[in-house]
Design a protein around this motif. Structure first.
Motif, PDB file in Angstrom:
ATOM      1  N   ASN A 378      54.799  -4.033 -25.471  1.00 45.96           N
ATOM      2  CA  ASN A 378      53.843  -4.664 -24.239  1.00 45.96           C
ATOM      3  C   ASN A 378      52.906  -3.805 -24.336  1.00 45.96           C
ATOM      4  OD1 ASN A 378      55.724  -6.694 -23.016  1.00 45.96           O
ATOM      5  ND2 ASN A 378      56.938  -5.209 -23.377  1.00 45.96           N
ATOM      6  N   VAL A 379      51.589  -4.146 -23.953  1.00 47.40           N
ATOM      7  CA  VAL A 379      50.589  -3.202 -23.696  1.00 47.40           C
ATOM      8  C   VAL A 379      49.756  -4.002 -22.463  1.00 47.40           C
ATOM      9  CG1 VAL A 379      49.220  -4.811 -25.482  1.00 47.40           C
ATOM     10  CG2 VAL A 379      48.600  -2.298 -24.831  1.00 47.40           C
ATOM     11  N   SER A 380      49.079  -3.065 -21.793  1.00 43.19           N
ATOM     12  CA  SER A 380      48.629  -3.408 -20.535  1.00 43.19           C
ATOM     13  C   SER A 380      47.227  -2.188 -20.313  1.00 43.19           C
ATOM     14  CB  SER A 380      49.330  -3.398 -19.219  1.00 43.19           C
ATOM     15  OG  SER A 380      48.573  -3.955 -18.245  1.00 43.19           O
ATOM     16  N   TRP A 381      46.099  -3.032 -19.895  1.00 43.76           N
ATOM     17  CA  TRP A 381      45.049  -1.890 -19.555  1.00 43.76           C
ATOM     18  C   TRP A 381      45.059  -1.468 -17.989  1.00 43.76           C
ATOM     19  CZ3 TRP A 381      41.375  -0.270 -23.142  1.00 43.76           C
ATOM     20  CH2 TRP A 381      41.452  -0.854 -24.281  1.00 43.76           C
ATOM     21  N   VAL A 382      45.131  -0.422 -17.770  1.00 44.04           N
ATOM     22  CA  VAL A 382      45.416  -0.103 -16.270  1.00 44.04           C
ATOM     23  C   VAL A 382      44.169   1.180 -15.845  1.00 44.04           C
ATOM     24  CG1 VAL A 382      46.615   1.122 -14.646  1.00 44.04           C
ATOM     25  CG2 VAL A 382      47.827  -0.332 -16.503  1.00 44.04           C
ATOM     26  N   ASN A 383      43.794   1.139 -14.629  1.00 41.20           N
ATOM     27  CA  ASN A 383      42.845   2.005 -13.984  1.00 41.20           C
ATOM     28  C   ASN A 383      41.489   1.638 -14.573  1.00 41.20           C
ATOM     29  OD1 ASN A 383      41.891   4.303 -12.535  1.00 41.20           O
ATOM     30  ND2 ASN A 383      42.874   5.822 -13.898  1.00 41.20           N
ATOM     31  N   ALA A 384      41.174   0.441 -14.250  1.00 41.89           N
ATOM     32  CA  ALA A 384      40.085  -0.006 -14.818  1.00 41.89           C
ATOM     33  C   ALA A 384      39.401   0.259 -16.182  1.00 41.89           C
ATOM     34  CB  ALA A 384      38.656   0.591 -14.094  1.00 41.89           C
ATOM     35  N   GLY A 385      40.590   0.114 -17.095  1.00 45.90           N
ATOM     36  CA  GLY A 385      40.424   0.315 -18.599  1.00 45.90           C
ATOM     37  C   GLY A 385      40.312   1.598 -18.987  1.00 45.90           C
ATOM     38  N   SER A 386      40.679   2.595 -18.138  1.00 46.36           N
ATOM     39  CA  SER A 386      40.623   4.013 -18.607  1.00 46.36           C
ATOM     40  C   SER A 386      41.986   4.533 -19.104  1.00 46.36           C
ATOM     41  CB  SER A 386      40.153   4.863 -17.358  1.00 46.36           C
ATOM     42  OG  SER A 386      39.172   4.985 -16.899  1.00 46.36           O
ATOM     43  N   GLU A 387      42.904   3.807 -19.073  1.00 43.83           N
ATOM     44  CA  GLU A 387      44.323   3.988 -19.480  1.00 43.83           C
ATOM     45  C   GLU A 387      45.179   2.797 -19.936  1.00 43.83           C
ATOM     46  OE1 GLU A 387      45.792   7.767 -16.365  1.00 43.83           O
ATOM     47  OE2 GLU A 387      46.103   5.470 -16.049  1.00 43.83           O
ATOM     48  N   LEU A 388      45.890   3.086 -21.094  1.00 43.77           N
ATOM     49  CA  LEU A 388      46.691   2.241 -21.877  1.00 43.77           C
ATOM     50  C   LEU A 388      47.978   2.329 -21.640  1.00 43.77           C
ATOM     51  CD1 LEU A 388      45.435  -0.643 -23.579  1.00 43.77           C
ATOM     52  CD2 LEU A 388      45.868   0.992 -25.591  1.00 43.77           C
ATOM     53  N   PHE A 389      48.610   1.380 -21.068  1.00 41.62           N
ATOM     54  CA  PHE A 389      50.094   1.369 -20.945  1.00 41.62           C
ATOM     55  C   PHE A 389      50.864   0.610 -22.272  1.00 41.62           C
ATOM     56  CE2 PHE A 389      51.469   2.407 -16.300  1.00 41.62           C
ATOM     57  CZ  PHE A 389      50.278   3.355 -16.179  1.00 41.62           C
ATOM     58  N   LEU A 390      51.835   1.455 -22.891  1.00 47.04           N
ATOM     59  CA  LEU A 390      52.190   1.016 -24.095  1.00 47.04           C
ATOM     60  C   LEU A 390      53.903   1.075 -23.803  1.00 47.04           C
ATOM     61  CD1 LEU A 390      50.470   2.622 -26.926  1.00 47.04           C
ATOM     62  CD2 LEU A 390      50.122   0.155 -26.035  1.00 47.04           C
ATOM     63  N   THR A 391      54.721   0.080 -24.301  1.00 45.92           N
ATOM     64  CA  THR A 391      56.004   0.221 -24.340  1.00 45.92           C
ATOM     65  C   THR A 391      56.531  -0.166 -25.619  1.00 45.92           C
ATOM     66  OG1 THR A 391      56.618  -2.160 -23.598  1.00 45.92           O
ATOM     67  CG2 THR A 391      56.340  -0.468 -21.830  1.00 45.92           C
ATOM     68  N   SER A 392      57.684   0.313 -25.912  1.00 40.00           N
ATOM     69  CA  SER A 392      58.498   0.060 -27.265  1.00 40.00           C
ATOM     70  C   SER A 392      59.867  -0.847 -27.172  1.00 40.00           C
ATOM     71  CB  SER A 392      58.483   1.183 -28.074  1.00 40.00           C
ATOM     72  OG  SER A 392      57.308   1.812 -28.439  1.00 40.00           O
ATOM     73  N   ALA A 393      59.791  -1.516 -28.114  1.00 41.99           N
ATOM     74  CA  ALA A 393      61.377  -2.034 -28.222  1.00 41.99           C
ATOM     75  C   ALA A 393      62.449  -1.171 -28.407  1.00 41.99           C
ATOM     76  CB  ALA A 393      61.561  -3.288 -29.426  1.00 41.99           C
ATOM     77  N   ASN A 394      63.730  -1.266 -27.655  1.00 45.31           N
ATOM     78  CA  ASN A 394      64.623  -0.293 -27.411  1.00 45.31           C
ATOM     79  C   ASN A 394      64.300   1.049 -27.120  1.00 45.31           C
ATOM     80  OD1 ASN A 394      66.366  -2.515 -28.678  1.00 45.31           O
ATOM     81  ND2 ASN A 394      65.607  -2.201 -30.610  1.00 45.31           N
ATOM     82  N   ASP A 395      63.370   1.304 -26.077  1.00 44.43           N
ATOM     83  CA  ASP A 395      62.897   2.328 -25.574  1.00 44.43           C
ATOM     84  C   ASP A 395      62.618   1.995 -23.980  1.00 44.43           C
ATOM     85  OD1 ASP A 395      62.145   5.152 -26.578  1.00 44.43           O
ATOM     86  OD2 ASP A 395      60.459   4.444 -24.918  1.00 44.43           O
ATOM     87  N   SER A 396      63.038   3.183 -23.166  1.00 42.72           N
ATOM     88  CA  SER A 396      62.943   3.012 -21.876  1.00 42.72           C
ATOM     89  C   SER A 396      61.701   3.927 -21.233  1.00 42.72           C
ATOM     90  CB  SER A 396      64.044   3.861 -21.194  1.00 42.72           C
ATOM     91  OG  SER A 396      64.378   5.127 -21.458  1.00 42.72           O
ATOM     92  N   ARG A 397      60.955   4.124 -22.137  1.00 41.59           N
ATOM     93  CA  ARG A 397      59.598   4.912 -21.674  1.00 41.59           C
ATOM     94  C   ARG A 397      58.384   4.287 -21.622  1.00 41.59           C
ATOM     95  NH1 ARG A 397      60.654   9.646 -26.142  1.00 41.59           N
ATOM     96  NH2 ARG A 397      60.978   7.613 -27.155  1.00 41.59           N
ATOM     97  N   ILE A 398      57.363   4.667 -20.761  1.00 36.07           N
ATOM     98  CA  ILE A 398      56.304   4.164 -20.792  1.00 36.07           C
ATOM     99  C   ILE A 398      55.355   5.182 -21.294  1.00 36.07           C
ATOM    100  CG2 ILE A 398      54.303   3.383 -19.328  1.00 36.07           C
ATOM    101  CD1 ILE A 398      56.312   2.238 -17.182  1.00 36.07           C
ATOM    102  N   TRP A 399      54.452   4.897 -22.320  1.00 34.32           N
ATOM    103  CA  TRP A 399      53.611   5.795 -22.948  1.00 34.32           C
ATOM    104  C   TRP A 399      52.128   5.327 -22.476  1.00 34.32           C
ATOM    105  CZ3 TRP A 399      55.743   9.267 -26.644  1.00 34.32           C
ATOM    106  CH2 TRP A 399      56.858   9.098 -26.886  1.00 34.32           C
TER     107      TRP A 399
END
Length: 1001
Positions: A378-399
């Motif tokens: 999963n990927v999502s733009w946050v904070n008016a595009g200043s940050e990119l949220f990434l998640t990975s399969a089988n992982d509980s962390r947000i990068w």
């Protein structure tokens, strides 16, 4: 464009577990403690970007985007897991008031997200009685920290059972749209029943005549701004769909709920659509295919005109990337990120490659457990595009990856284009190389970047920063957030913000900002009124220090400074206003001198991204400013179309002819608008030699490239060298095609055209990994490309050598000028070596004749031979004097090392005896000049020609140099007799694209 910067930050909500956090064993019929199945399965962001929802198999967590904290979490009970199945996907109502969880058993579990303004979380408690009393901005920040964040509660709402099975779902403002499997249909479920008590409506896919028969929906995305959805079916087709309005009270007439058009038809299985994204800013639809390729379509209207715009190839082989798992455009539409099974990649809006994780070392990434580089779900733009949220399969962390974006994406200004300015979530990044000497401008030294933090008090109250603009001279920068503004002096390093929070919150910047010398001009909206406000950098920010306020009848869309003191403001009422900045010793005011109504010409004012105009020379010199509107040719950037409006008078009536002169334009730069930068003493172009007069048919001597128009289309930087010629060609009175622009290809994203340095400057992302460091980090580096060889070639191709000569004279004082000429020769030679052109068709004679007028001519030719394959030499010397003649000319001018280069050519083209004779002559010259390094090299060359050493002994004998090296001046080590291999085919010059203007050695 966007560039990731720094290392990724990690956030996780699973550091502690509660007793009811368990997983249900469906086969064994019992609950068990969680193992490693706390992996994040879904991530959704609200329309405002303020809240983020993530789910695991049993839990939903609501995050605040800025600052990133967990606001609430809800775990489902064991009976809920047993009856409805574990979580599969999460949806958010656009206003973030309702969250919907899709389960594996075909249920929709809904929750209300209720914000309690009276209760607070994350309140900071400062203990101790000897603390110093805070004052000013620190006091306000401390008060906010003590106040904490508003509490958010998750309240169970209802469970919706979908008997037909859930294939895909969408949450809109008023309803949920669910695509079912058996039967294949689309259901619309309202959040609340209508006045007639109806809450659901259904349409079978088999009754949708515009859909491919036998297909079933697998994915849906929706964009509110375009009021358009994209459906992807199981057979790989993609459809643009709109919801029909409910106007009839007869239920039978409302059975047709949707209308749509198929626009992506796969030609083979690798082109079947799997994911989609919508770019409302540029009216584009992105379709991700099974093979990893992305097809971009342009939505011209709602009647099915959706042609293919361009294709983005996979960043690596399909086995390396895996399939696409997610597509997302940045909020402003300038960036596209694609998540793959084994990484992610970033592109500009029209397909210029940016950062990518596929350059990472997999072994290091696996050792450091950096899943965001190896697998993204999963990927999502946050904070008016200043940050990119990434998640990975089988992982509980947000990068979370911080992104630096060009200020042009926030405020389209000629100053932002001429001076590279980047904006992050909390900093400005200013490139300072423009004020340094020519050789320093092309340096990639990190010290040339100045990182300026935005004031904490302003950032705390008004984040995210929505726009930033710099002045043409680079001395000042202004930023604007949700409300208010602040400005910064690069020289003093000081910010100025509003002292009164009420004054800061009283207006919002809407329509852009620009600088006139030390005066900031901002288009603002305040209490339902629209104004142009003038703030002086020398004064404080408060209502009393306003220099001038100009009322506007409607909100501004864009504005720009053009010429010396002209301000153009384009408003939502489709009117272009022309103001003159009237500056005196004590005041600065705006005076309106004209306006232009564009009704019927520009259909959608909100689609306009930039505006400027071009005035004839006579109007610039002696014209009345009030008549500028009548004589101006207006340039609009509408979406990605560069539109030219030219005024003409027919039977006493003023009219405007419109013509699209360029497509896929990410930004453009009219050099007339950079007059302040170009004409400043420290930045002016090198002057041509006095007394040098040449007839010019193309580029005017006094104008050079100052009347050029540049734009970037996602592939190359393109340039019309003379905008006056462009205007004449675009006029309806002349039946002429537009002149073809000069194309300058780059392997990086270009951000600025530095006219006085002859280069295109840009940025490139680099991923740094080290085995002794447990994290990877991105860094952006400066890249450059010489544009001078491309424009010189264009002049010579147009049979205008005089224009090429005048332009070259303007740049001849640059330290890398000879390298630019060498690149010109390389470019033409590479194109013609296999073309089999005759003398009339070849451009090489014109290039050779042009180069022969410069003193570096002999060096340029020999450098070219050293960096190209031997098979290209025949083509080169077919239009040059003989190598023997060039060798003699080099000796005559005492260019001994250059003459040594021609020995290789003589050896390749002629017999041993001739080469040996010339080598002996050159060795004698080198000995007389005391150039023993060259003597050493020539000795090796003679040994390569004659391994017996007779030729070398003969040469030494002629020069009265003994083999023992006892002659005066000969080094005692006797290294003159070293051997060297016979010259062979050299590798083709890999730097002939002009990646760096530094002269080769």
């Amino acid at each position: 464009m966007y560039w990731p910067t720094g290392a990724a930050r990690i956030y996780s909500a699973n550091s502690t577990r509660r007793k009811d956090d368990y997983h249900y064993d469906f086969q064994g019929g019992r609950a068990s403690q969680p193992d490693d199945s706390d992996a994040i399965l879904g991530l959704r962001t609200s329309r405002s970007g303020h809240l983020i929802a993530t789910i695991t198999a049993t839990r939903m967590t609501i995050w605040q985007a800025s600052p990133i904290v967990v606001l609430a979490t809800s775990s489902r009970s064991v009976s809920s897991i047993r009856d409805y199945g574990p979580n599969v996907a999460v949806l958010l109502r656009p206003d973030a008031s309702i969250a919907v969880i899709k389960t594996s058993n075909g249920f929709l579990v809904t929750y209300s997200l209720i914000v309690d303004p009276s209760n607070r979380v994350y309140q900071q408690i400062h203990e101790g009685g000897n603390q110093q009393k805070p004052t000013g901005a620190n006091r306000l920040i401390l008060e906010q920290e003590r106040a904490g964040l508003r509490e958010l509660n998750i309240k169970f709402r209802m469970v919706i059972r979908i008997d037909a099975g859930i294939a895909a779902a969408l949450t809109l403002d008023h309803e949920i749209i669910v695509a079912t499997r058996k039967p294949a249909a689309v259901q619309c479920i309202k959040w609340t029943p209508d006045s007639a008590g109806r809450q659901t409506s259904t349409e079978l896919i088999s009754r949708m005549a515009w859909m491919h028969k036998g297909s079933m929906i697998r994915a849906m995305v929706y964009d509110r701004a375009m009021s358009l959805a994209v459906w992807i079916t199981t057979d790989g087709w993609a459809y643009a769909v709109q919801r029909r309005p409910e106007t009839s009270k007869d239920p039978d007439e409302n059975q047709r709920l949707f209308r749509g058009y198929g626009f992506h038809t796969p030609m083979n299985s690798s082109l079947e659509a799997t994911h989609a994204a919508i770019n409302a800013r540029f009216s584009m639809l992105a379709i991700g295919c099974i093979g990893g390729e992305i097809h971009i379509y342009t939505a011209r209207d709602y009647a099915g005109s959706i042609p293919l715009s361009h294709k983005i190839p996979s960043p690596a082989s399909s086995s390396t990337t895996g399939q696409i798992t997610c597509l997302a455009y940045s909020p402003d539409g300038y960036g596209l990120v694609a998540a793959y099974e084994h990484g992610w990649a970033l592109w500009s809006v029209y397909g210029k490659p940016g950062a990518s994780s596929f350059n990472a070392d997999t072994n290091i990434s696996r050792t450091n457990d950096e899943c965001w580089l190896m697998s993204v779900s999963n990927v999502s733009w946050v904070n008016a595009g200043s940050e990119l949220f990434l998640t990975s399969a089988n992982d509980s962390r947000i990068w979370v990856v911080e992104m630096a974006k060009s200020a042009v994406t926030t405020c389209f200004s000629s100053a932002n284009i001429s001076r590279t300015l980047l904006l992050t979530s909390s900093h400005l990044i200013i490139y300072r190389g423009f004020d340094l000497p020519s050789t320093a401008t092309i340096s990639a030294d990190a010290s040339l970047w100045q990182h300026v933090p935005v004031p904490v008090i302003y950032l705390t109250n008004q984040r995210p920063i929505r726009s930033a603009v710099t002045s043409h001279d680079g001395r000042y920068v202004a930023v604007a957030g949700k409300r208010g503004l602040a400005h910064y002096s690069v020289g003093s390093g000081r910010w100025k913000t509003f002292d009164d929070p009420e004054a800061e919150n009283a207006f919002v910047v809407r329509g852009g900002m620009c600088w006139y010398q030390h005066v900031l001009i901002a288009a603002v909206e305040s209490d339902d009124s629209y104004e142009l406000r003038l703030y002086s950098r020398e004064l404080g920010l408060n209502p009393e220090s306003l220099l001038h306020v100009q009322q506007l009848p409607s909100a501004a869309v864009v504005m720009s400074m053009t010429g010396q003191d002209s301000l153009l403001v384009y408003t939502y009422e489709n009117v272009l206003y022309h103001y003159i900045v009237n500056a005196s010793d004590t005041t600065v005011t705006l005076f309106q001198v004209g306006q232009l109504a564009l009704n019927g010409i520009v259909r959608a004012p909100a689609r306009v991204r930039a505006v400027t105009w071009i005035l004839p020379d006579f109007q610039l010199r002696d014209g009345d400013p009030s008549q500028d509107v009548a004589h101006a040719s207006v340039l609009f950037l509408v979406d990605a179309k560069l539109v030219l409006l030219q005024s003409s008078t027919s039977e006493g009536t003023q009219k405007y002819d419109m013509r699209v002169i360029a497509n896929n334009v990410e930004y453009f730069d009219l050099m007339r608008d950079q007059g302040t930068l170009i004409n400043s003493p420290s930045q002016s172009l090198p002057g041509s030699p006095s007394g040098e007069q040449s007839p010019i048919t193309g580029l005017h001597a006094d104008r050079a490239l100052r009347d050029s128009l540049w734009y970037f289309d996602g592939e190359s930087v393109r340039c019309w060298t003379d905008v006056e010629d462009l205007l004449k060609s675009a006029s309806t009175e002349n039946d002429r095609d537009l002149p073809s622009p000069v194309s300058i290809a780059t392997d990086f994203y270009p951000t600025s055209v530095i006219l006085n340095r002859g280069i295109v400057l840009g940025l490139d992302s680099e991923l740094h990994q080290r085995r002794d460091v447990h994290f990877a980090m991105f860094r952006h580096t400066i890249r450059t490309q010489l544009f001078l060889p491309h424009i010189l070639r264009k002049c010579l191709s147009d049979l205008d050598p005089a224009a090429a000569s005048v332009l070259a004279l303007r740049y001849q004082d640059l330290p890398y000028f000879s390298h630019a000429l060498e690149l010109l020769l390389h470019m033409v030679l590479d194109d013609e070596v296999d073309a089999n052109l005759n003398a009339e068709e070849s451009l090489m004679p014109s290039v050779v004749s042009f180069l022969s007028s410069f003193p570096e001519y002999l060096d340029i030719v020999v450098q070219c031979t050293r960096k190209t394959e031997v098979r290209s030499w025949r083509t080169l010397f077919a239009y040059l004097p003989s190598p023997q003649q060039l060798f003699e000319e080099s000796l005559e001018k005492n260019l001994l090392k250059t003459a040594g280069g021609y020995l290789l050519v003589l050896h390749t083209f002629q017999e041993l005896e001739t080469s040996s004779e010339q080598c002996i002559r050159l060795l004698q010259k080198a000995k007389e000049a005391g150039d023993w390094d060259l003597c050493k090299e020539l000795g090796r060359f003679l040994m390569a020609l004659d391994a017996s050493g007779d030729t070398l002994r003969e040469a030494l004998g002629r020069m009265s140099i003994s083999q023992e090296g006892e002659n005066n001046g000969v080094p005692s080590d006797g290294n003159v007799l070293l051997a060297t291999p016979r010259p062979t085919k050299s590798h083709k010059h890999h730097r002939s694209n002009g990646d760096s203007p530094e002269s080769p050695r």
